[in-house]
Structures are given as C-alpha cells and as structure tokens.
Write a protein that holds these residues in place. Structure first.
Motif, PDB file in Angstrom:
ATOM      1  N   THR A  19      70.509  89.121  59.501  1.00  0.00           N
ATOM      2  CA  THR A  19      69.307  89.716  59.623  1.00  0.00           C
ATOM      3  C   THR A  19      68.299  88.931  60.058  1.00  0.00           C
ATOM      4  N   GLU A  41      66.027  78.575  55.304  1.00  0.00           N
ATOM      5  CA  GLU A  41      67.194  78.752  54.860  1.00  0.00           C
ATOM      6  C   GLU A  41      67.624  77.710  53.704  1.00  0.00           C
ATOM      7  N   LEU A  55      76.350  85.268  54.790  1.00  0.00           N
ATOM      8  CA  LEU A  55      77.850  85.692  54.230  1.00  0.00           C
ATOM      9  C   LEU A  55      78.512  85.912  55.400  1.00  0.00           C
ATOM     10  N   SER A  56      78.028  85.495  56.541  1.00  0.00           N
ATOM     11  CA  SER A  56      78.748  85.807  57.719  1.00  0.00           C
ATOM     12  C   SER A  56      79.090  84.288  58.129  1.00  0.00           C
ATOM     13  N   HIS A  96      85.991  90.256  58.096  1.00  0.00           N
ATOM     14  CA  HIS A  96      84.638  90.529  58.833  1.00  0.00           C
ATOM     15  C   HIS A  96      85.331  90.873  60.272  1.00  0.00           C
ATOM     16  N   VAL A  97      85.134  92.326  60.627  1.00  0.00           N
ATOM     17  CA  VAL A  97      85.416  92.539  61.991  1.00  0.00           C
ATOM     18  C   VAL A  97      84.178  93.365  62.478  1.00  0.00           C
ATOM     19  N   SER A 103      74.781  97.861  56.259  1.00  0.00           N
ATOM     20  CA  SER A 103      74.811  96.362  55.914  1.00  0.00           C
ATOM     21  C   SER A 103      75.775  95.551  56.488  1.00  0.00           C
ATOM     22  N   GLN A 139      77.425  93.489  59.844  1.00  0.00           N
ATOM     23  CA  GLN A 139      76.576  92.496  60.632  1.00  0.00           C
ATOM     24  C   GLN A 139      75.598  92.857  61.856  1.00  0.00           C
TER      25      GLN A 139
HETATM   26  C1  LIG Z   1      83.589  90.700  51.598  1.00  0.00           C
HETATM   27  C2  LIG Z   1      82.521  91.007  52.745  1.00  0.00           C
HETATM   28  C3  LIG Z   1      83.206  91.697  53.747  1.00  0.00           C
HETATM   29  C4  LIG Z   1      82.537  91.930  54.917  1.00  0.00           C
HETATM   30  N1  LIG Z   1      83.020  92.633  56.134  1.00  0.00           N
HETATM   31  C5  LIG Z   1      82.159  92.672  56.908  1.00  0.00           C
HETATM   32  C6  LIG Z   1      82.878  93.458  58.238  1.00  0.00           C
HETATM   33  O1  LIG Z   1      83.942  93.425  58.241  1.00  0.00           O
HETATM   34  N2  LIG Z   1      82.235  93.603  59.324  1.00  0.00           N
HETATM   35  C7  LIG Z   1      80.625  93.384  59.251  1.00  0.00           C
HETATM   36  O2  LIG Z   1      79.958  93.583  60.438  1.00  0.00           O
HETATM   37  N3  LIG Z   1      80.008  92.985  58.168  1.00  0.00           N
HETATM   38  C8  LIG Z   1      80.985  92.458  57.058  1.00  0.00           C
HETATM   39  N4  LIG Z   1      80.197  92.072  56.015  1.00  0.00           N
HETATM   40  C9  LIG Z   1      78.851  92.079  55.983  1.00  0.00           C
HETATM   41  C10 LIG Z   1      78.235  90.601  56.478  1.00  0.00           C
HETATM   42  O3  LIG Z   1      78.362  89.714  55.739  1.00  0.00           O
HETATM   43  C11 LIG Z   1      76.496  91.229  56.424  1.00  0.00           C
HETATM   44  O4  LIG Z   1      76.473  92.040  57.216  1.00  0.00           O
HETATM   45  C12 LIG Z   1      75.618  89.961  56.763  1.00  0.00           C
HETATM   46  O5  LIG Z   1      75.988  88.501  56.298  1.00  0.00           O
HETATM   47  C13 LIG Z   1      74.332  90.274  56.106  1.00  0.00           C
HETATM   48  O6  LIG Z   1      73.425  89.435  56.545  1.00  0.00           O
HETATM   49  P1  LIG Z   1      71.954  89.151  55.735  1.00  0.00           P
HETATM   50  O7  LIG Z   1      71.299  88.284  56.799  1.00  0.00           O
HETATM   51  O8  LIG Z   1      71.301  90.382  55.557  1.00  0.00           O
HETATM   52  O9  LIG Z   1      72.219  88.483  54.500  1.00  0.00           O
HETATM   53  P2  LIG Z   1      73.114  87.133  53.944  1.00  0.00           P
HETATM   54  O10 LIG Z   1      74.357  86.852  55.191  1.00  0.00           O
HETATM   55  O11 LIG Z   1      73.338  87.194  52.649  1.00  0.00           O
HETATM   56  O12 LIG Z   1      71.980  86.196  54.461  1.00  0.00           O
HETATM   57  C14 LIG Z   1      71.122  85.863  53.503  1.00  0.00           C
HETATM   58  C15 LIG Z   1      70.527  84.118  53.550  1.00  0.00           C
HETATM   59  O13 LIG Z   1      69.579  84.105  52.736  1.00  0.00           O
HETATM   60  C16 LIG Z   1      69.602  82.852  52.297  1.00  0.00           C
HETATM   61  N5  LIG Z   1      68.758  82.701  51.061  1.00  0.00           N
HETATM   62  C17 LIG Z   1      69.100  83.146  49.577  1.00  0.00           C
HETATM   63  N6  LIG Z   1      68.074  83.007  48.795  1.00  0.00           N
HETATM   64  C18 LIG Z   1      67.300  81.975  49.570  1.00  0.00           C
HETATM   65  C19 LIG Z   1      65.962  81.378  49.164  1.00  0.00           C
HETATM   66  N7  LIG Z   1      65.510  81.534  47.951  1.00  0.00           N
HETATM   67  N8  LIG Z   1      65.253  80.721  50.110  1.00  0.00           N
HETATM   68  C20 LIG Z   1      65.736  80.435  51.443  1.00  0.00           C
HETATM   69  N9  LIG Z   1      66.972  81.134  51.937  1.00  0.00           N
HETATM   70  C21 LIG Z   1      67.634  81.995  50.890  1.00  0.00           C
HETATM   71  C22 LIG Z   1      71.075  82.377  52.078  1.00  0.00           C
HETATM   72  O14 LIG Z   1      71.429  81.261  51.617  1.00  0.00           O
HETATM   73  C23 LIG Z   1      71.630  83.371  53.227  1.00  0.00           C
HETATM   74  O15 LIG Z   1      71.834  82.230  54.075  1.00  0.00           O
HETATM   75  C24 LIG Z   1      81.104  91.873  54.837  1.00  0.00           C
HETATM   76  C25 LIG Z   1      80.550  91.004  53.864  1.00  0.00           C
HETATM   77  C26 LIG Z   1      81.124  90.804  52.712  1.00  0.00           C
HETATM   78  C27 LIG Z   1      80.640  90.011  51.339  1.00  0.00           C
END
Ligand SMILES: Cc1cc2nc3c(=O)[nH]c(=O)nc-3n(C[C@H](O)[C@H](O)[C@H](O)COP(=O)(O)OP(=O)(O)OC[C@H]3O[C@@H](n4cnc5c(N)ncnc54)[C@H](O)[C@@H]3O)c2cc1C
Length: 463
Positions: free
Chosen positions: A13, A33, A41-42, A58-59, A426, A428
């Motif tokens: 995101t 970060e 989570l990716s 993750h796919v 939610s 990727q």
């Molecule tokens: C088990 C599992 C399986 C998945 N399978 C798939 C799949 O098959 N296909 C797919 O497309 N997606 C999949 N996903 C989803 C994918 O991981 C997410 O879509 C993606 O990572 C979400 O991105 P984000 O940026 O919203 O959040 P996040 O990836 O959670 O990133 C948030 C970031 O904020 C940072 N942060 C937190 N608190 C603070 C703070 N106080 N100060 C500064 N930084 C901070 C964290 O360190 C992190 O880097 C899966 C997820 C999981 C858990």
C-alpha cells in the motif's frame, strides 16, 4: 522536516502510494518504515540453510491493469514463472480437487450422501433471507452437510473465529445456491470438475520470493524516499505533526497510514477516546508460518501441486504450499531439495502452542502423507505475524464507518490490509491500488474506488 505527503509503512500500500506520487511528478513525500527492510507482509526471508520463505502462500490474482503493468516493470518479463493454480483439499485420507463441492464423488459414500442431502435440503427449503453472518451464509449456500464436512472446520482453521462472529459481506451479499445439477452429474458420470484449466494461471517471481517484487518496486520509488528504522510513535493530529521513536519531528499536509488501525488510533493525539475505544473492537488473527526444508524430491503426486487445504484437526495448519514448485530458487539446490510452507492461524478463540508448533507441524505432515520421515527435514523456519488476517467481523463495518472519517480532519487517511481492515480488498494488488488511488485522490482529486467500494472494485477488475 516538512513533507507535503507522508506515508506510514512500506508494504504494497505504502509503496503503491509512493510510486504513484512519483509518477505524478511529485517529489515532496517520504515513506516511514519501522523495520530495516521494505515489503511489510509481502517480504520474504532466507533461512540459515538457504531456503526462501514468504509470509504464507502469496500468489498474484490481479486483474488491475495498472498493477499488472507495474509488476512487469518491476521484474521484467523474464523475472516471472507462470504456474497452473492446482489446489486440493486433504480429507478422509485422500486428496479432493478444489472446488470441494463439485468433487464430492471423491469422498466415502456416507460423506458424499451427507453433503448431497444438504444441498437437496436447500433446494427443497430455500432460504431467501439475507444472511446475518458467515455461518448463515455457509448454511444457505452449501447446505448443512458440506458445512459440517468442510466449510465449518476449514474456515475455523483459517479465520480462528467461529463463523457466527464474521459478517457475510466479504463473500458477497447474494445467497448463491450450490449447483445441485452439476454436483449430481459429476457423481453419476464420475466426472472431475477442477477449477484450474488453461486460463487459471498465476505468476511467481523467479528470484527472491514475493519479497523480490517489492524490493524492485522500492527501487522504482527510489530508496532515498523510504526512511527505514523509522517507527511512528505519535501523531499530533491538530498540529499535523509526526513524532518518531528517536524523537524526530515531521510535519505533513496529507498522511496515509498503513499500520493496523486499532494500534494507530492509540497513537493519534486529538482523537476522542470513544473513537480510539471503538477501533479496539476490530478483530484480527495472527499467522504462524512454518517452513520445512527437505532433502530429496517431492513424491510424484505433489510434483504439480501448488497449495492444499486441510480442514481436519490432526494438523495445526490450514494450508500447505509446495513452495519449491513456485520457483526452483526457493530452495538451495533444486536437484537435492524441496520445501513445504505451512500456515497456522491463531487468536484468543484459537490459541496455538508456538513452542511445539514446528514439531506438531512435522508430525502432521507425516500423518497427512506429505513427507515420509522426519529424517528428510534439513531445515525449519517459524515466524509468527501478530497481524495476519483482518477479520471481517460482524461489527467491522460499523466500526470502520465511525472511525475512518474521524481521522480526515487531521489530514489522515488509513489504507491497506490493516489500515482499512477490509479483507475483501487486502491482497497485494488491492493494497497497492489502495495506495495508488489515495495518491490520485489527494494529489489529483480523483475519487477512490477500492477502499470505499470493495464490491465495485472486485466486480470491475476481477478477484
Ligand atoms: C498468510 C498471508 C497470506 C497472504 N496471501 C496472499 C496472496 O496469496 N496473494 C496476495 O496478493 N496477497 C496475499 N497476502 C496479503 C499481502 O501480504 C498484503 O496484501 C500486503 O502485504 C498488505 O500490504 P500493506 O502495505 O497494506 O500492509 P503491510 O504489508 O502489513 O505493511 C505495513 C507496513 O507498515 C509498517 N509499520 C507498522 N507500524 C509502523 C510504525 N509505527 N511506523 C512505521 N512503520 C510501521 C510495517 O512494518 C509494514 O512494513 C497474504 C497475507 C498473509 C498474512
């Protein structure tokens, strides 16, 4: 420091927002970060023996053109491997192809009849009421037999909450009836009915696991635009000021948060305590990833499998991915190694003994006939992610509706998997697009779709 746009978190995101701002010709932004690496989570991890692991399977399922083009740009056409989505359910000591309901002919006659009888029951006594929760949706959609055999036990293992605690919005409001005609025909003519076919393919990075994608997107954004080891400790809403853990102060005009919304509200000064309290009602589950690196080769039946679902309770995991099938580079030497990656959910409603989880996993992998002996295991990896799945709970939408608008007077927008808490958008691709659409909104006045209207986004761009 002052920045017009500040982004908390460098997951898909945050990187999506940053990439789009740069594309719009804007340079006055920064990504903060807390970790020392990007990807959230990716991310991917390499263990001591050289096996690569993702945070669960993750796919890419995207149909967003923007996302697809960015993925191509990030890794190049040569950077991807294409696979058929082959998925199976392990139940009653056998593999049943997915979707489960269309392939019940694989089950014992008793279980097959139990499932079929339930579907017939739903045809005889259709439920026309809108389901009040996920449990009601399952019963109305699949019937009691399929619910008890597969849907209830499997979903509890995935979500770590009982289905009555979850809403039915994320799966779509319409009550679709399982196709009795199709199910019966498959049984009578002994027909397989797989969901995978020539078009059911997915892509996976050749190198670096899923994390490899986001490292490349980080390069496209520009590393100087991402401040690592920068934990946002506090946001003084009325002053539009961020305070980092090391005391540094950053002023912003527009702030996008991607950290979990419940935790984030606790850090925003200026929010009323009722709103902060309300946000604490959002439910989530944790994900335990246990990777098992093996010597030798997978048995023949696993050679083309991608992932498998496990509804039974002998195993802690709900899903196992044959991760070495995704890329040969996920193991140190593909001629001598292979790997299985398992996911086990956890919540207060479903505790997990993390101390014994690796041993419990290996025991179950042997019981489930995926591996022959513990002697084949040459590496193990365990990581617990406290925020794994944003639970689409019954009360979720009411909470989001009340909390998210309270942030906007401070120039704050919360987006992404846990920033906006909408499981249905939610993945990727959704997450990246939430960031992109936020950038479009604040910098170019283009309305967002994915976060406010998940159903429209999924209908427009596919799931
Ligand atoms: C088990 C599992 C399986 C998945 N399978 C798939 C799949 O098959 N296909 C797919 O497309 N997606 C999949 N996903 C989803 C994918 O991981 C997410 O879509 C993606 O990572 C979400 O991105 P984000 O940026 O919203 O959040 P996040 O990836 O959670 O990133 C948030 C970031 O904020 C940072 N942060 C937190 N608190 C603070 C703070 N106080 N100060 C500064 N930084 C901070 C964290 O360190 C992190 O880097 C899966 C997820 C999981 C858990």
């Amino acid at each position: 420091m002052n920045y017009k746009y500040v982004i908390i978190g460098s997951g898909p995101t945050g990187l999506g927002a940053a990439y789009r701002l740069k594309e719009l010709g804007i340079t006055d932004f920064i990504v903060l970060e807390k970790e020392n690496r990007i990807g959230g989570l990716s991310k991917s991890f390499v263990d001591e023996k050289g096996f690569t692991w993702d945070v669960g399977g993750h796919v890419q399922f995207s149909h967003y053109k923007y996302f697809d083009e960015l993925m191509l740009k990030a890794l190049g056409a040569d950077g991807w491997l294409t696979h058929q989505r082959e998925s199976w359910v392990w139940i009653e000591n056998r593999f049943v192809p997915y979707p489960f309901q269309n392939n019940i002919k694989y089950l014992t006659p008793e279980t097959m009849w139990k499932c079929l009888e339930g579907i017939i029951h739903n045809y005889k006594f259709p439920i026309n009421q809108k389901p009040a929760n996920f449990r009601e949706w399952i019963l109305a959609t699949f019937g009691p037999g399929l619910a008890e055999t597969f849907m209830f036990p499997y979903n509890f293992k995935v979500w770590a909450y009982p289905p009555e605690d979850m809403n039915a919005v994320w799966v779509g409001e319409r009550v679709a009836v399982t196709d009795l005609q199709r199910v019966t025909k498959n049984i009578i003519f002994d027909q397989d009915d797989f969901s995978w076919g020539p078009n059911s393919t997915f892509q996976f990075p050749k190198k670096g696991g899923t994390g490899g994608i986001w490292e490349s997107v980080g390069d496209l954004v520009g590393r100087e635009k991402v401040k690592l080891n920068a934990t946002v400790e506090k946001v003084i809403g009325p002053e539009k000021k961020i305070i980092l853990a090391d005391g540094e102060e950053i002023h912003y005009e527009y702030l996008m948060n991607t950290m979990p919304l419940d935790l984030f509200t606790q850090r925003v000064e200026g929010l009323d305590s009722e709103t902060v309290q309300l946000a604490q009602g959002l439910k989530h589950s944790s994900t335990n990833v246990v990777g098992v690196g093996l010597k030798g080769k997978p048995k023949e039946s696993l050679e083309t499998m991608c992932w498998m679902y496990f509804p039974e309770y002998n195993s802690p995991y709900y899903r196992v991915t044959v991760f070495s099938n995704y890329s040969p580079n996920n193991v140190p030497d593909i001629s001598q190694n292979w790997s299985l990656m398992t996911e086990t959910s956890e919540s207060l409603a479903k505790p997990v003994n993390r101390e014994t989880l690796i041993d419990d996993t290996i025991r179950a992998l042997i019981e489930d006939k995926l591996i022959e002996s513990a002697d084949d295991v040459i590496s193990t990896f365990h990581m617990a992610f406290d925020y794994g799945y944003p639970t689409p709970s019954v009360e979720r939408d009411g909470i989001l509706k009340a909390v998210l608008p309270k942030l906007e007077p401070f120039g704050i927008y919360s987006r992404g998997r846990f920033g906006a808490w909408k499981y249905e958008v939610s993945n990727q691709d959704h997450s990246l697009m939430q960031g992109v659409e936020w950038a479009n909104r604040v910098a170019a006045n283009i309305p967002e779709v994915t976060m406010p209207f998940p159903e429209t986004a999924n209908a427009m761009w596919g799931k």
